[in-house]
Design a protein around this motif. Structure first.
Motif, PDB file in Angstrom:
ATOM      1  N   LEU A 160      45.554  49.178  39.946  1.00 17.62           N
ATOM      2  CA  LEU A 160      45.485  48.577  38.620  1.00 17.62           C
ATOM      3  C   LEU A 160      44.964  49.625  37.649  1.00 17.62           C
ATOM      4  CD1 LEU A 160      43.771  45.167  39.547  1.00 17.62           C
ATOM      5  CD2 LEU A 160      46.180  45.822  39.758  1.00 17.62           C
ATOM      6  N   THR A 161      45.677  49.849  36.549  1.00  9.35           N
ATOM      7  CA  THR A 161      45.300  50.909  35.621  1.00  9.35           C
ATOM      8  C   THR A 161      45.280  50.385  34.189  1.00  9.35           C
ATOM      9  OG1 THR A 161      46.384  52.516  37.074  1.00  9.35           O
ATOM     10  CG2 THR A 161      45.803  53.257  34.874  1.00  9.35           C
ATOM     11  N   SER A 162      44.079  50.305  33.631  1.00  2.36           N
ATOM     12  CA  SER A 162      43.918  49.847  32.252  1.00  2.36           C
ATOM     13  C   SER A 162      42.512  50.188  31.783  1.00  2.36           C
ATOM     14  CB  SER A 162      44.130  48.327  32.154  1.00  2.36           C
ATOM     15  OG  SER A 162      43.855  47.856  30.844  1.00  2.36           O
ATOM     16  N   GLU A 163      42.343  50.347  30.480  1.00  2.00           N
ATOM     17  CA  GLU A 163      41.024  50.550  29.906  1.00  2.00           C
ATOM     18  C   GLU A 163      40.306  49.222  29.671  1.00  2.00           C
ATOM     19  OE1 GLU A 163      41.841  52.736  26.386  1.00  2.00           O
ATOM     20  OE2 GLU A 163      42.111  54.656  27.408  1.00  2.00           O
ATOM     21  N   ASP A 164      41.032  48.126  29.835  1.00  2.00           N
ATOM     22  CA  ASP A 164      40.502  46.785  29.601  1.00  2.00           C
ATOM     23  C   ASP A 164      40.090  46.174  30.941  1.00  2.00           C
ATOM     24  OD1 ASP A 164      40.077  44.083  29.078  1.00  2.00           O
ATOM     25  OD2 ASP A 164      41.651  43.986  27.557  1.00  2.00           O
ATOM     26  N   ALA A 165      38.782  46.127  31.195  1.00  2.00           N
ATOM     27  CA  ALA A 165      38.291  45.616  32.475  1.00  2.00           C
ATOM     28  C   ALA A 165      38.651  44.144  32.676  1.00  2.00           C
ATOM     29  CB  ALA A 165      36.776  45.799  32.560  1.00  2.00           C
ATOM     30  N   SER A 166      38.608  43.350  31.602  1.00  2.00           N
ATOM     31  CA  SER A 166      38.924  41.926  31.729  1.00  2.00           C
ATOM     32  C   SER A 166      40.398  41.716  32.073  1.00  2.00           C
ATOM     33  CB  SER A 166      38.581  41.186  30.432  1.00  2.00           C
ATOM     34  OG  SER A 166      39.371  41.653  29.342  1.00  2.00           O
ATOM     35  N   LEU A 167      41.237  42.605  31.567  1.00  2.00           N
ATOM     36  CA  LEU A 167      42.660  42.514  31.881  1.00  2.00           C
ATOM     37  C   LEU A 167      42.895  42.830  33.353  1.00  2.00           C
ATOM     38  CD1 LEU A 167      45.459  41.990  30.729  1.00  2.00           C
ATOM     39  CD2 LEU A 167      45.608  44.411  30.122  1.00  2.00           C
ATOM     40  N   MET A 168      42.192  43.839  33.871  1.00  2.00           N
ATOM     41  CA  MET A 168      42.325  44.161  35.290  1.00  2.00           C
ATOM     42  C   MET A 168      41.769  43.038  36.161  1.00  2.00           C
ATOM     43  SD  MET A 168      41.841  48.271  35.836  1.00  2.00           S
ATOM     44  CE  MET A 168      40.292  48.481  34.940  1.00  2.00           C
ATOM     45  N   ASP A 169      40.734  42.343  35.675  1.00  2.00           N
ATOM     46  CA  ASP A 169      40.225  41.171  36.401  1.00  2.00           C
ATOM     47  C   ASP A 169      41.326  40.122  36.524  1.00  2.00           C
ATOM     48  OD1 ASP A 169      37.696  42.248  36.680  1.00  2.00           O
ATOM     49  OD2 ASP A 169      36.856  41.193  34.951  1.00  2.00           O
ATOM     50  N   ARG A 170      42.042  39.919  35.439  1.00  2.00           N
ATOM     51  CA  ARG A 170      43.128  38.935  35.415  1.00  2.00           C
ATOM     52  C   ARG A 170      44.219  39.325  36.405  1.00  2.00           C
ATOM     53  NH1 ARG A 170      45.299  35.377  31.375  1.00  2.00           N
ATOM     54  NH2 ARG A 170      47.573  35.193  31.510  1.00  2.00           N
ATOM     55  N   TRP A 171      44.591  40.601  36.408  1.00  2.00           N
ATOM     56  CA  TRP A 171      45.623  41.073  37.335  1.00  2.00           C
ATOM     57  C   TRP A 171      45.164  40.949  38.783  1.00  2.00           C
ATOM     58  CZ3 TRP A 171      46.837  46.388  34.584  1.00  2.00           C
ATOM     59  CH2 TRP A 171      47.463  46.130  33.350  1.00  2.00           C
ATOM     60  N   ALA A 172      43.894  41.290  39.018  1.00  2.00           N
ATOM     61  CA  ALA A 172      43.367  41.266  40.385  1.00  2.00           C
ATOM     62  C   ALA A 172      43.414  39.863  40.961  1.00  2.00           C
ATOM     63  CB  ALA A 172      41.942  41.807  40.407  1.00  2.00           C
ATOM     64  N   VAL A 173      43.097  38.865  40.150  1.00  2.00           N
ATOM     65  CA  VAL A 173      43.171  37.477  40.609  1.00  2.00           C
ATOM     66  C   VAL A 173      44.604  37.116  40.979  1.00  2.00           C
ATOM     67  CG1 VAL A 173      42.935  35.071  39.879  1.00  2.00           C
ATOM     68  CG2 VAL A 173      41.145  36.723  39.309  1.00  2.00           C
ATOM     69  N   ALA A 174      45.556  37.625  40.199  1.00  2.00           N
ATOM     70  CA  ALA A 174      46.966  37.290  40.423  1.00  2.00           C
ATOM     71  C   ALA A 174      47.514  37.904  41.700  1.00  2.00           C
ATOM     72  CB  ALA A 174      47.802  37.745  39.232  1.00  2.00           C
ATOM     73  N   VAL A 175      47.122  39.130  42.007  1.00  2.00           N
ATOM     74  CA  VAL A 175      47.748  39.853  43.130  1.00  2.00           C
ATOM     75  C   VAL A 175      46.831  40.022  44.335  1.00  2.00           C
ATOM     76  CG1 VAL A 175      49.226  41.113  41.524  1.00  2.00           C
ATOM     77  CG2 VAL A 175      47.061  42.135  42.250  1.00  2.00           C
ATOM     78  N   GLY A 176      45.595  39.549  44.213  1.00  2.00           N
ATOM     79  CA  GLY A 176      44.633  39.779  45.284  1.00  2.00           C
ATOM     80  C   GLY A 176      44.684  38.784  46.418  1.00  2.00           C
ATOM     81  N   GLY A 177      45.792  38.746  47.119  1.00  2.00           N
ATOM     82  CA  GLY A 177      45.905  37.868  48.279  1.00  2.00           C
ATOM     83  C   GLY A 177      45.123  38.412  49.457  1.00  2.00           C
ATOM     84  N   ARG A 178      45.102  37.633  50.528  1.00  2.00           N
ATOM     85  CA  ARG A 178      44.362  38.038  51.722  1.00  2.00           C
ATOM     86  C   ARG A 178      44.873  39.378  52.251  1.00  2.00           C
ATOM     87  NH1 ARG A 178      43.755  33.875  56.649  1.00  2.00           N
ATOM     88  NH2 ARG A 178      42.464  32.874  55.045  1.00  2.00           N
ATOM     89  N   GLY A 179      43.942  40.283  52.472  1.00  2.00           N
ATOM     90  CA  GLY A 179      44.293  41.573  53.055  1.00  2.00           C
ATOM     91  C   GLY A 179      44.831  42.585  52.066  1.00  2.00           C
ATOM     92  N   THR A 180      44.953  42.203  50.797  1.00  2.00           N
ATOM     93  CA  THR A 180      45.477  43.126  49.789  1.00  2.00           C
ATOM     94  C   THR A 180      44.385  44.087  49.326  1.00  2.00           C
ATOM     95  OG1 THR A 180      47.060  41.471  48.999  1.00  2.00           O
ATOM     96  CG2 THR A 180      46.619  43.340  47.556  1.00  2.00           C
TER      97      THR A 180
END
Length: 220
Positions: free
Chosen positions: A4-24
Motif C-alpha cells: 500500500l503506497t500513499s501519504e494519507d495514512a487514513s486512506l491506507m487504513d481503508r485499503w488495508a481493511v478491504a484487502v486484509g484477509g486471513r494470511g494476507t
C-alpha cells in the motif's frame, strides 16, 4: 504480499481493511523511495498506488516503479478519476484504475481480478479503450485470425467483429437491427465460448493483439 503506497495514512487504513484477509501480508509505505525499495526487495504480488504520491508525477511514474518489479500487479488509485488519466495509467503498465475511495468490497474484488491476470477498469473507460483498439488496428477476418470464429454462431461472429472495430452496443444494435439487450445476450455467449472476461479482451483477440487460448472448460 500487498504493498500500500500513499501519504494519507487514513486512506491506507481503508485499503488495508478491504484487502486484509486471513494470511494476507500487507506493507505500507508513504514515500516514493520506500516504494521503490519495497518493490525491488519484496516483489509484492499487488501494489495499490495513490497517484497523488509526492515525486511520482502521476501516471508517468508508474513505468519507472514497475521496472523494480515487473511482475507486480499495480492498481492506480485516483482522487479525481478521469478517462485520460486512466488510459495513461494503463499504458504505463497499471493493471487497474479506480477511485481512491472505492467501496472496500469492490477494492477487494479489484485485487482478486488483477491477481487473476485481468484488468480492473470502469465500464466507460473500458468503452474508450475498446474504441482506441478499434481505431488503431485492422479487424482480422481471414482464416488465420487469432480468434477461432468457428466457435461462434453467425450472429455472434458479426457482433465480435463489430467489437473489434470499437463499436458500442448501441451502434451494433442499430447496424444489425436488433435490441441492445440482444447484443448483450450474444456478448455473454461470446465471452463464455472464447474464454474472455470483457469486451476489451474480446477486441484485443479480434484485432490479433492478444493470443487466443482455448477455454479450459468445454463449450456446449
Amino acid at each position: 504480499m500487498i504493498l500500500l503506497t500513499s501519504e494519507d495514512a487514513s486512506l491506507m487504513d481503508r485499503w488495508a481493511v478491504a484487502v486484509g484477509g486471513r494470511g494476507t501480508l500487507i506493507r505500507r509505505v508513504s514515500l516514493l523511495a520506500e516504494a521503490e525499495g519495497a518493490l525491488a526487495g519484496r516483489r509484492p504480488d499487488v501494489m495499490l498506488l495513490d497517484l497523488s504520491l509526492g515525486d511520482l508525477s502521476g501516471p508517468a511514474g508508474i513505468a519507472a516503479l514497475l521496472s523494480f518489479s515487473p511482475a507486480t500487479h499495480l492498481i492506480a488509485l485516483s482522487h479525481q478519476p478521469n478517462d485520460e488519466e486512466g488510459i495513461a495509467a494503463l499504458r504505463a503498465g497499471a493493471r487497474g484504475y479506480c477511485n481512491a475511495y472505492i467501496d472496500p468490497r469492490l477494492l477487494a474484488k479489484a485485487v482478486t481480478t488483477v491477481q487473476n491476470g485481468e484488468a480492473w477498469v470502469g465500464r466507460r473507460l473500458t468503452d474508450r479503450l475498446v474504441a482506441l483498439v478499434g481505431q488503431n488496428a485492422p479487424v482480422q477476418v481471414d482464416t488465420d485470425s487469432s480468434i477461432d470464429l468457428d466457435l461462434l454462431t453467425a450472429r455472434e461472429q458479426q457482433i465480435a467483429l463489430q467489437i473489434g472495430m470499437g463499436s458500442s452496443n448501441k451502434l451494433i444494435a442499430q447496424r444489425l437491427g436488433i435490441t441492445e439487450r440482444t447484443v448483450k445476450a450474444h456478448l455473454g455467449s461470446v465471452f463464455a465460448k472464447l474464454g474472455v472476461h470483457d469486451r476489451l479482451q474480446l477486441a484485443l483477440l479480434v484485432t490479433g493483439r492478444m493470443q487466443y487460448t482455448s477455454p479450459t472448460t468445454p463449450v456446449c
